[in-house]
Scaffold this motif. Sequence first.
Motif, PDB file in Angstrom:
ATOM      1  N   ASP B  77     -11.949 -12.690  22.918  1.00 35.26           N
ATOM      2  CA  ASP B  77     -12.227 -13.534  24.072  1.00 35.26           C
ATOM      3  C   ASP B  77     -12.121 -12.734  25.367  1.00 35.26           C
ATOM      4  O   ASP B  77     -11.042 -12.589  25.938  1.00 35.26           O
ATOM      5  CB  ASP B  77     -11.238 -14.714  24.083  1.00 35.26           C
ATOM      6  CG  ASP B  77     -11.538 -15.702  25.188  1.00 35.26           C
ATOM      7  OD1 ASP B  77     -12.527 -15.491  25.923  1.00 35.26           O
ATOM      8  OD2 ASP B  77     -10.796 -16.683  25.322  1.00 35.26           O
ATOM      9  N   THR B  78     -13.272 -12.242  25.840  1.00 33.87           N
ATOM     10  CA  THR B  78     -13.261 -11.480  27.099  1.00 33.87           C
ATOM     11  C   THR B  78     -13.108 -12.410  28.296  1.00 33.87           C
ATOM     12  O   THR B  78     -13.050 -11.951  29.429  1.00 33.87           O
ATOM     13  CB  THR B  78     -14.551 -10.653  27.247  1.00 33.87           C
ATOM     14  OG1 THR B  78     -15.675 -11.530  27.104  1.00 33.87           O
ATOM     15  CG2 THR B  78     -14.628  -9.556  26.214  1.00 33.87           C
ATOM     16  N   GLY B  79     -13.041 -13.717  28.041  1.00 31.07           N
ATOM     17  CA  GLY B  79     -12.802 -14.673  29.114  1.00 31.07           C
ATOM     18  C   GLY B  79     -11.319 -14.967  29.276  1.00 31.07           C
ATOM     19  O   GLY B  79     -10.917 -15.735  30.141  1.00 31.07           O
ATOM     20  N   ALA B  80     -10.492 -14.380  28.426  1.00 30.25           N
ATOM     21  CA  ALA B  80      -9.034 -14.562  28.534  1.00 30.25           C
ATOM     22  C   ALA B  80      -8.415 -13.248  28.982  1.00 30.25           C
ATOM     23  O   ALA B  80      -8.810 -12.190  28.501  1.00 30.25           O
ATOM     24  CB  ALA B  80      -8.449 -14.986  27.189  1.00 30.25           C
ATOM     25  N   PRO B  81      -7.472 -13.301  29.907  1.00 33.41           N
ATOM     26  CA  PRO B  81      -6.904 -12.041  30.388  1.00 33.41           C
ATOM     27  C   PRO B  81      -6.005 -11.331  29.385  1.00 33.41           C
ATOM     28  O   PRO B  81      -5.888 -10.121  29.409  1.00 33.41           O
ATOM     29  CB  PRO B  81      -6.116 -12.450  31.626  1.00 33.41           C
ATOM     30  CG  PRO B  81      -6.029 -13.925  31.628  1.00 33.41           C
ATOM     31  CD  PRO B  81      -6.972 -14.475  30.628  1.00 33.41           C
ATOM     32  N   ALA B 222     -16.037 -15.722  24.021  1.00 34.22           N
ATOM     33  CA  ALA B 222     -15.661 -16.974  23.357  1.00 34.22           C
ATOM     34  C   ALA B 222     -16.556 -18.131  23.806  1.00 34.22           C
ATOM     35  O   ALA B 222     -16.305 -19.277  23.442  1.00 34.22           O
ATOM     36  CB  ALA B 222     -14.197 -17.307  23.636  1.00 34.22           C
ATOM     37  N   ALA B 223     -17.591 -17.825  24.605  1.00 43.72           N
ATOM     38  CA  ALA B 223     -18.562 -18.854  24.994  1.00 43.72           C
ATOM     39  C   ALA B 223     -19.707 -18.771  23.990  1.00 43.72           C
ATOM     40  O   ALA B 223     -20.368 -17.741  23.892  1.00 43.72           O
ATOM     41  CB  ALA B 223     -19.063 -18.616  26.406  1.00 43.72           C
ATOM     42  N   GLU B 224     -19.937 -19.847  23.278  1.00 46.86           N
ATOM     43  CA  GLU B 224     -20.937 -19.799  22.209  1.00 46.86           C
ATOM     44  C   GLU B 224     -22.362 -19.972  22.727  1.00 46.86           C
ATOM     45  O   GLU B 224     -23.313 -19.896  21.964  1.00 46.86           O
ATOM     46  CB  GLU B 224     -20.619 -20.839  21.141  1.00 46.86           C
ATOM     47  CG  GLU B 224     -19.327 -20.507  20.404  1.00 46.86           C
ATOM     48  CD  GLU B 224     -19.092 -21.436  19.252  1.00 46.86           C
ATOM     49  OE1 GLU B 224     -19.501 -21.125  18.136  1.00 46.86           O
ATOM     50  OE2 GLU B 224     -18.498 -22.501  19.492  1.00 46.86           O
ATOM     51  N   THR B 225     -22.493 -20.250  24.025  1.00 52.10           N
ATOM     52  CA  THR B 225     -23.811 -20.231  24.680  1.00 52.10           C
ATOM     53  C   THR B 225     -23.594 -19.697  26.090  1.00 52.10           C
ATOM     54  O   THR B 225     -22.457 -19.567  26.542  1.00 52.10           O
ATOM     55  CB  THR B 225     -24.404 -21.651  24.861  1.00 52.10           C
ATOM     56  OG1 THR B 225     -23.530 -22.402  25.701  1.00 52.10           O
ATOM     57  CG2 THR B 225     -24.592 -22.369  23.560  1.00 52.10           C
ATOM     58  N   ASN B 226     -24.707 -19.432  26.791  1.00 49.97           N
ATOM     59  CA  ASN B 226     -24.588 -19.160  28.225  1.00 49.97           C
ATOM     60  C   ASN B 226     -24.354 -20.481  28.944  1.00 49.97           C
ATOM     61  O   ASN B 226     -24.762 -21.541  28.455  1.00 49.97           O
ATOM     62  CB  ASN B 226     -25.884 -18.560  28.758  1.00 49.97           C
ATOM     63  CG  ASN B 226     -26.228 -17.247  28.079  1.00 49.97           C
ATOM     64  OD1 ASN B 226     -25.340 -16.471  27.740  1.00 49.97           O
ATOM     65  ND2 ASN B 226     -27.504 -17.004  27.878  1.00 49.97           N
ATOM     66  N   LEU B 227     -23.730 -20.414  30.114  1.00 49.81           N
ATOM     67  CA  LEU B 227     -23.559 -21.617  30.931  1.00 49.81           C
ATOM     68  C   LEU B 227     -23.914 -21.281  32.370  1.00 49.81           C
ATOM     69  O   LEU B 227     -23.654 -20.175  32.836  1.00 49.81           O
ATOM     70  CB  LEU B 227     -22.103 -22.119  30.869  1.00 49.81           C
ATOM     71  CG  LEU B 227     -21.590 -22.601  29.518  1.00 49.81           C
ATOM     72  CD1 LEU B 227     -20.743 -21.528  28.856  1.00 49.81           C
ATOM     73  CD2 LEU B 227     -20.752 -23.853  29.679  1.00 49.81           C
ATOM     74  N   LEU B 228     -24.532 -22.236  33.063  1.00 50.39           N
ATOM     75  CA  LEU B 228     -24.826 -22.054  34.487  1.00 50.39           C
ATOM     76  C   LEU B 228     -24.278 -23.252  35.250  1.00 50.39           C
ATOM     77  O   LEU B 228     -24.343 -24.378  34.763  1.00 50.39           O
ATOM     78  CB  LEU B 228     -26.334 -21.976  34.718  1.00 50.39           C
ATOM     79  CG  LEU B 228     -27.017 -20.610  34.725  1.00 50.39           C
ATOM     80  CD1 LEU B 228     -28.501 -20.788  34.985  1.00 50.39           C
ATOM     81  CD2 LEU B 228     -26.411 -19.675  35.769  1.00 50.39           C
ATOM     82  N   LEU B 298     -21.929 -15.715  30.792  1.00 52.01           N
ATOM     83  CA  LEU B 298     -22.798 -15.127  29.773  1.00 52.01           C
ATOM     84  C   LEU B 298     -22.044 -15.140  28.449  1.00 52.01           C
ATOM     85  O   LEU B 298     -20.965 -14.563  28.332  1.00 52.01           O
ATOM     86  CB  LEU B 298     -23.190 -13.696  30.154  1.00 52.01           C
ATOM     87  CG  LEU B 298     -24.068 -13.570  31.409  1.00 52.01           C
ATOM     88  CD1 LEU B 298     -24.333 -12.108  31.723  1.00 52.01           C
ATOM     89  CD2 LEU B 298     -25.381 -14.319  31.228  1.00 52.01           C
ATOM     90  N   GLY B 299     -22.614 -15.831  27.503  1.00 50.55           N
ATOM     91  CA  GLY B 299     -21.980 -15.951  26.195  1.00 50.55           C
ATOM     92  C   GLY B 299     -22.884 -15.449  25.097  1.00 50.55           C
ATOM     93  O   GLY B 299     -23.697 -14.535  25.307  1.00 50.55           O
ATOM     94  N   TYR B 300     -22.780 -16.085  23.945  1.00 51.53           N
ATOM     95  CA  TYR B 300     -23.454 -15.612  22.735  1.00 51.53           C
ATOM     96  C   TYR B 300     -24.945 -15.363  22.914  1.00 51.53           C
ATOM     97  O   TYR B 300     -25.453 -14.344  22.470  1.00 51.53           O
ATOM     98  CB  TYR B 300     -23.219 -16.621  21.611  1.00 51.53           C
ATOM     99  CG  TYR B 300     -23.883 -16.246  20.315  1.00 51.53           C
ATOM    100  CD1 TYR B 300     -23.296 -15.317  19.457  1.00 51.53           C
ATOM    101  CD2 TYR B 300     -25.101 -16.803  19.950  1.00 51.53           C
ATOM    102  CE1 TYR B 300     -23.902 -14.964  18.275  1.00 51.53           C
ATOM    103  CE2 TYR B 300     -25.717 -16.446  18.762  1.00 51.53           C
ATOM    104  CZ  TYR B 300     -25.118 -15.532  17.923  1.00 51.53           C
ATOM    105  OH  TYR B 300     -25.725 -15.185  16.759  1.00 51.53           O
TER     106      TYR B 300
END
Lengths: 477, 325
Positions: B77-81, B222-228, B298-300
């Motif tokens: 999870d590169t979204g977690a520190p 850990a984001a299974e899609t991109n989000l905007l 930016l995710g999967y």
Amino acid sequence: MRHYGHIVILLLLLTGSMSKAIGQNRNSLIITEDNLILQLDLKSPAKELDSILKIAGISSSNTGKVLKGDFSGLNVDGWKMSAHENNVVRFERSLSDLKENPQSQPYLITTRILQIDGRPGYPENVKYGFNKYAKITVYGLSSGLTRFILPGYQQAKRVFLSGNFNSWSTLKGLMKKTDGGWVIDVMLAPGAYEYKYIVESRWITDPNNLLQMNDGGGNVNSVFYKYNYTFKLSGYTSAHRVTVAGDFNKWNANELIMEKKGDAWEHELYLSDGMHQYRFMTDGQWITDPANPVKVKDDDGNLNSVLNLGETVTFKLRGYSNAKKVFVAGDFNNWRPDELSLKRAENSWVLPVVLTAGNYNYKFIVDGEWIADPDNPHYSIEKGGKNSFLSVKPNYTFKLKGFSDAGTVILTGTFDNWDPNGYTLVHNGDEWTIKVYLKPGKWLYKFRVDGKWIIDPGNKLWEQNEFDTGNSVLWME
Amino acid sequence: MRRLYFLFLFTICFNSVSGNKRLAVADITFKNAAYDPGPDPAPYADFKTLVVPIKRAGNLIIVEATVDTLEGNFVLDTGAPYLVLNETYFRDAPRIADQDAAGINGASSGAFATVVHNFNILDLHYDRLTADVTDLSSIENGRNIKILGLLGTRLFSKFAITVDLFRNVLYIQKLDKNGNIPETERVFRDRFMVSPIRFLNDVVFLKGSVNNKEFWFAFDTAAETNLLDYDKCKKLMDNMEVINRAKVTGVGGSSFEVIYARFDQLIVGDRMFMKNRVLLTDLEKMGKAYGYGVDGILGYDFFVRGIFTINFVKKEFEMYIYTNQ
């Protein structure tokens, strides 16, 4: 005339701009800065409407209504009609909803949106199967264990066996290096298994196994079947070719080719628990199994042998010696009341029934009157009535220590869709217990002690629920 | 100290959401100022390149690790520190820090900070790691896989990591004195994209653009899609094609809407990506969790386009084409 021509051109222009306004695609969903714009052509096929409504997030149950000009379903969902011209109707819906998202992590949304069918890498509902190895490198041992051998790779530092039998662990299945290759013995119950080897941290399929399966998640795995049954046909020693086929393999008589062993023909395979019909084919002639007295005629008038695999459960009702007829019915036979007739025995009624592993409710029907099994303390309540509870091949025992003054203790969880009436535990010594059958995976559960929900005090694992009261967590491997 | 430096630098560059020193993991914001256990000791790594087999659960990247004697699955999870542990299995771990009484969404939570000892990813050994303990049941229940925790970026701060989703392998590599993967250790050479990265609260951020509008994206494995963020990309809706509209039931049973859409012309680094799928939603709360406002994630759908490397020392993100090895 010239003046008239102008009117025609104007009309054409008007019609042109209107049709443009209503859109060029008959059915469309367009997103703008603040709105979604849904355009439907009510004359288009139901399939097309279905598809566009699905994209717009409107349930398909509304398609029929929409075709009849009933747009109430869309109105309820916040769509407002903005144009209606002949068959074409246009709706708009504000995007202001998108500004409300209480989730703080992407996975809290994405794990809910992206649904996965089944459990990739965990074969389910496989009816039958047999192995195809170029060189037999996976086989059963007399101890009951299954030996996996990966020849070669002598320079490798570490080799693992990973499959659904060890939850696809990359750490648990460490193999031993031998002169003949890397070896590991594992305990497997009969069934279908997917696996791979991990050589120096790199996944490989079994090079000697010709059988592979796409797991649906973008992976190709090797497949191994742990056998549980041997079809056997004695005699017919002069036959050139004998095969076996059944409903399990859609009566394909060219697949399961039997092997001549002494004065009999044999084929070993994995066959799922349940009822199967089958026949042998000897040099092109269908025959039933001469060694199996159970036969049934199918819908086409063919006589088939019948095989019933599973656990034999003997239903027994004591007393009722004056009764004329006693049946048993349950969810195992769709509650058909006149199918499973018990035989009169000494001071009781009995019937052995073969059932597959699972949890069942049942009742006896004594001369038309439905009663719960008086000798079975485990029951569940349905529509106010009491059903007896039976677990076939149970693999887990729920225990609740103490609570000796409680009147009833009930188990409920994701395995019974949180039915508040659940399954009733029995008080034994200083604890309440019930045995159940659970498939591999995660299960959430709670006890209800005299109506009060509690998490399992004997299980450290629990997670929060939407009521802030927690659910106990159980992983079946 | 390092965190303070980043805070100073990026308070100038970015509009910090929290405005003070807070860290957030999962759905919990921590008042980290109250307790600072200091940096964890550097890991022991007796390798130049460590190859780790990975697994997939949906679009999540799963790495097995051991915490003392307990082995199990962790989400990369590169979204977690840093390391995050699942409350279900670590509820009784020693508490070393106070934390907010409530999660961002207002729901009560028993989240706390702890320290674990003897953490191993094959030959990569950490004597001591600071970790947060929080509820990760949504991942377990959504993907039917037992999850012990999340592997955040600080675990790899001295390394470069490369993920090959085609072969399901993670490479953890030591770097030379210039912060590069030594030439002899390079596994992939056919690079098709490179971009500098920034770390905000140790979360990876990439600069990019959508239809020529500039965005700062969190790069979150850990984001299974991109989000905007819908508000930030409102003007770009003309270029979006709706894939579907969906209702999501969130934590606590609340229901909200998202739109799954497709668009062309996403530029990250020096590369344009076409046919990008993205969830349009409000990212304010996610920004709070990262500690900074975020335009998009930016995710999967993004990282599946190639083998990707994050060099945590050189602060560089690279992508390689799949066919080359």
